[in-house]
Scaffold this motif. Structure first.
Motif, mmCIF file in Angstrom:
data_model
loop_
_atom_site.group_PDB
_atom_site.id
_atom_site.type_symbol
_atom_site.label_atom_id
_atom_site.label_comp_id
_atom_site.label_asym_id
_atom_site.label_seq_id
_atom_site.Cartn_x
_atom_site.Cartn_y
_atom_site.Cartn_z
ATOM 1 N N HIS A 100 0.805 -1.201 -0.061
ATOM 2 C CA HIS A 100 0.119 0.112 -0.028
ATOM 3 C C HIS A 100 0.837 1.213 -0.057
ATOM 4 C CE1 HIS A 100 -2.513 -3.055 1.806
ATOM 5 N NE2 HIS A 100 -3.549 -2.665 1.089
ATOM 6 N N THR A 101 1.376 1.586 -1.079
ATOM 7 C CA THR A 101 2.191 2.691 -1.337
ATOM 8 C C THR A 101 1.441 3.651 -2.267
ATOM 9 O OG1 THR A 101 4.330 1.392 -0.992
ATOM 10 C CG2 THR A 101 4.678 3.448 -2.027
ATOM 11 N N SER A 102 1.703 5.076 -1.831
ATOM 12 C CA SER A 102 0.999 5.897 -2.795
ATOM 13 C C SER A 102 1.760 6.198 -3.913
ATOM 14 C CB SER A 102 1.049 7.397 -1.892
ATOM 15 O OG SER A 102 2.360 7.731 -1.469
ATOM 16 N N ALA A 103 1.257 6.870 -4.923
ATOM 17 C CA ALA A 103 1.858 7.012 -6.205
ATOM 18 C C ALA A 103 3.060 7.960 -6.311
ATOM 19 C CB ALA A 103 0.877 7.701 -7.259
ATOM 20 N N HIS A 104 3.085 8.998 -5.081
ATOM 21 C CA HIS A 104 4.303 9.834 -5.294
ATOM 22 C C HIS A 104 5.266 9.280 -4.830
ATOM 23 C CE1 HIS A 104 1.756 13.304 -6.480
ATOM 24 N NE2 HIS A 104 0.949 12.920 -5.445
ATOM 25 N N THR A 105 5.288 8.524 -3.611
ATOM 26 C CA THR A 105 6.290 7.880 -3.008
ATOM 27 C C THR A 105 6.821 6.564 -3.864
ATOM 28 O OG1 THR A 105 4.685 6.447 -1.774
ATOM 29 C CG2 THR A 105 5.872 8.296 -0.661
ATOM 30 N N THR A 106 5.833 6.011 -4.664
ATOM 31 C CA THR A 106 6.324 4.846 -5.542
ATOM 32 C C THR A 106 7.099 5.189 -6.560
ATOM 33 O OG1 THR A 106 4.048 3.685 -5.376
ATOM 34 C CG2 THR A 106 5.466 3.089 -7.049
ATOM 35 N N THR A 107 7.117 6.670 -7.200
ATOM 36 C CA THR A 107 7.832 7.279 -8.092
ATOM 37 C C THR A 107 9.530 7.264 -7.454
ATOM 38 O OG1 THR A 107 5.999 8.369 -9.112
ATOM 39 C CG2 THR A 107 8.367 9.059 -9.729
ATOM 40 N N ILE A 108 9.456 7.814 -6.411
ATOM 41 C CA ILE A 108 10.693 7.868 -5.776
ATOM 42 C C ILE A 108 11.496 6.763 -5.512
ATOM 43 C CG2 ILE A 108 12.016 8.855 -3.784
ATOM 44 C CD1 ILE A 108 9.842 10.911 -3.386
ATOM 45 N N ILE A 109 10.616 5.706 -4.976
ATOM 46 C CA ILE A 109 11.268 4.354 -4.776
ATOM 47 C C ILE A 109 11.710 3.721 -6.060
ATOM 48 C CG2 ILE A 109 10.624 2.001 -3.856
ATOM 49 C CD1 ILE A 109 8.845 3.372 -1.838
ATOM 50 N N THR A 110 10.902 3.925 -7.196
ATOM 51 C CA THR A 110 11.390 3.300 -8.311
ATOM 52 C C THR A 110 12.642 3.719 -8.850
ATOM 53 O OG1 THR A 110 8.848 2.843 -8.839
ATOM 54 C CG2 THR A 110 10.445 2.752 -10.798
ATOM 55 N N LEU A 111 12.889 5.226 -8.831
ATOM 56 C CA LEU A 111 14.210 5.752 -9.130
ATOM 57 C C LEU A 111 15.063 5.310 -8.311
ATOM 58 C CD1 LEU A 111 12.799 9.313 -9.857
ATOM 59 C CD2 LEU A 111 13.501 7.675 -11.513
ATOM 60 N N ALA A 112 14.888 5.173 -7.048
ATOM 61 C CA ALA A 112 15.957 4.713 -6.134
ATOM 62 C C ALA A 112 16.424 3.226 -6.587
ATOM 63 C CB ALA A 112 15.496 4.738 -4.649
ATOM 64 N N ILE A 113 15.349 2.343 -6.862
ATOM 65 C CA ILE A 113 15.700 0.939 -7.178
ATOM 66 C C ILE A 113 16.386 0.843 -8.455
ATOM 67 C CG2 ILE A 113 14.607 -1.363 -7.726
ATOM 68 C CD1 ILE A 113 12.504 -0.559 -5.722
ATOM 69 N N LEU A 114 16.090 1.815 -9.610
ATOM 70 C CA LEU A 114 16.631 2.081 -10.872
ATOM 71 C C LEU A 114 18.144 2.335 -10.840
ATOM 72 C CD1 LEU A 114 14.064 3.435 -13.113
ATOM 73 C CD2 LEU A 114 14.520 0.868 -12.835
ATOM 74 N N LEU A 115 18.281 3.111 -9.734
ATOM 75 C CA LEU A 115 19.805 3.406 -9.427
ATOM 76 C C LEU A 115 20.625 2.263 -8.804
ATOM 77 C CD1 LEU A 115 22.054 5.492 -9.081
ATOM 78 C CD2 LEU A 115 20.887 6.228 -6.900
ATOM 79 N N LYS A 116 19.880 1.575 -8.095
ATOM 80 C CA LYS A 116 20.831 0.427 -7.453
ATOM 81 C C LYS A 116 20.928 -0.880 -8.654
ATOM 82 C CE LYS A 116 19.627 -1.333 -3.342
ATOM 83 N NZ LYS A 116 20.609 -0.866 -2.575
ATOM 84 N N LEU A 117 20.251 -0.906 -9.473
ATOM 85 C CA LEU A 117 20.112 -1.825 -10.390
ATOM 86 C C LEU A 117 21.207 -1.417 -11.684
ATOM 87 C CD1 LEU A 117 16.349 -2.833 -11.042
ATOM 88 C CD2 LEU A 117 18.231 -4.304 -9.932
ATOM 89 N N GLY A 118 21.404 -0.009 -11.802
ATOM 90 C CA GLY A 118 22.389 0.392 -12.727
ATOM 91 C C GLY A 118 21.648 0.683 -13.895
ATOM 92 N N ILE A 119 20.467 0.878 -13.979
ATOM 93 C CA ILE A 119 19.728 1.210 -15.385
ATOM 94 C C ILE A 119 20.033 2.593 -15.855
ATOM 95 C CG2 ILE A 119 17.278 1.548 -16.302
ATOM 96 C CD1 ILE A 119 17.886 -1.302 -15.521
ATOM 97 N N ALA A 120 20.083 2.746 -17.103
ATOM 98 C CA ALA A 120 20.452 3.802 -17.810
ATOM 99 C C ALA A 120 19.351 5.116 -17.771
ATOM 100 C CB ALA A 120 20.667 3.849 -19.187
#
Length: 343
Positions: A88-108
């Motif tokens: 149960h994560t809101s849309a705004h926080t989901t965007t921040i978490i997604t960007l952080a996970i993409l940074l951890k994964l090394g996504i361009a």
């Protein structure tokens, strides 16, 4: 490093990933990610080389920044919603978490640290970073998939597939080539999160199998540069042949295993009328296929030097060869089993 410390680090590495994968609480998932980072750092720095120190420092800074973003976003989510549940994560926080996970994964375009860390690590450590270390962040993307930032995932996936293919053309170090190969494959994998979680799991499994087989082949033949690949045939022609087939599977040539996820992803994108990303992804796979074919060319069709001091490491590692054979077989011949896996 003593066997006791080594076993503790590996156990901690495995446990931290399992903690993150089995958690439904943001704090517990964050603890698992932090424990995972602290466990891999001594493994990266084990060789006591300046490049290993640099790689461990870069890895720590990137992972700590991404974990701090996840903790910030989860705290904001708990403030807004009143609970810490991942589901149960809101849309705004989901965007921040997604960007952080993409940074951890090394996504361009957040991929600059990834090839440098792999280049400063040993081949086995690079294998762990390219495979096992991606499980925990990808699990979090699975769990927040009920409200995903679709446009961000599509955009970063396409950019990652393009960057991994084009920048990989200019590389001569095998670990950096595998790093950009991983970036390109992660781009395809991120796009599948918008299509089907089942397809994402299939793509991830095939990526793990083919990448593991390739890293094991490079480690067995002690191949660190493209020049070394010209001498691999003198060490073991059968092993070199399997390595070439694995390279073609990574490139996605039919009828090898690596063709399946790309075919299914393009098929699903066409059914969703996303023609522009489909065309871009199909074109992005061509540069990747080119440098895979170039590696295969250096391995099998170039004439090695008449005299070489290359150590025939493969002759003295029968257990590794025994594990390498099923890995390369799955990387090349898993295609007939795909209907059972995707049904």
């Amino acid at each position: 490093m003593s066997p006791l410390i080594w076993s503790l680090l590996i156990t901690s590495l495995a446990t931290s990933t399992i903690i993150t994968m089995s958690s439904h609480h943001w704090l517990l998932a964050w603890v698992g990610l932090e424990l995972n980072t602290l466990s891999i750092l001594p493994v990266i720095i084990k060789s006591h080389h300046p490049r290993a120190t640099e790689a461990a420092t870069k890895y720590f800074l990137i992972q700590a920044a991404a974990a701090a973003l996840i903790l910030l976003a989860s705290t904001l989510n708990a403030w807004q919603t009143g609970h810490w549940s991942i589901m149960h994560t809101s849309a705004h926080t989901t965007t921040i978490i997604t960007l952080a996970i993409l940074l951890k994964l090394g996504i361009a375009p957040m991929h600059g640290w990834y090839p440098e860390v792999l280049q400063g690590s040993t081949m086995n450590t690079a294998l762990i970073i390219s495979t096992w270390q991606k499980l925990a962040p990808l699990t979090l993307l699975y769990l927040i998939n009920n409200n995903p930032p679709t446009n961000i995932l599509l955009l970063t996936g396409v950019i990652s597939a393009l960057a991994g293919g084009w920048i990989g053309l200019n590389q001569t170090q095998t670990r950096k080539i595998m790093a950009f190969s991983s970036i390109a494959h992660m781009g395809w994998l991120i796009i599948t999160l918008n299509l089907s979680l089942h397809l994402t799991t299939t793509t991830m499994m095939i990526y793990m199998i083919t990448t593991t087989a390739m890293f094991m082949s490079l480690n067995t033949t002690t191949t660190k540069t493209m020049t070394d690949m010209g001498m691999a045939w003198t060490q073991s022609p059968p092993l070199t042949t399997m390595m070439m087939i694995t390279l073609m599977s990574l490139g996605g040539l039919p009828p090898l295993t690596g063709f399946t996820p790309k075919w299914l992803i393009l098929n699903n994108l066409c059914h969703m009328n996303l023609l522009f990303p489909t065309i871009i992804l199909a074109m992005a796979s061509l540069p990747s296929l080119f440098f895979y074919i170039r590696l295969a060319y250096f391995t099998t069709l170039t004439t090695p030097p008449n005299t070489t001091n290359t150590h025939h490491k493969w002759r003295f590692k029968p257990p590794l060869i025994a594990g390498l054979t099923p890995a390369t077989s799955l990387a090349a011949l898993l295609l007939p089993l795909m209907p059972m896996m995707i049904s």
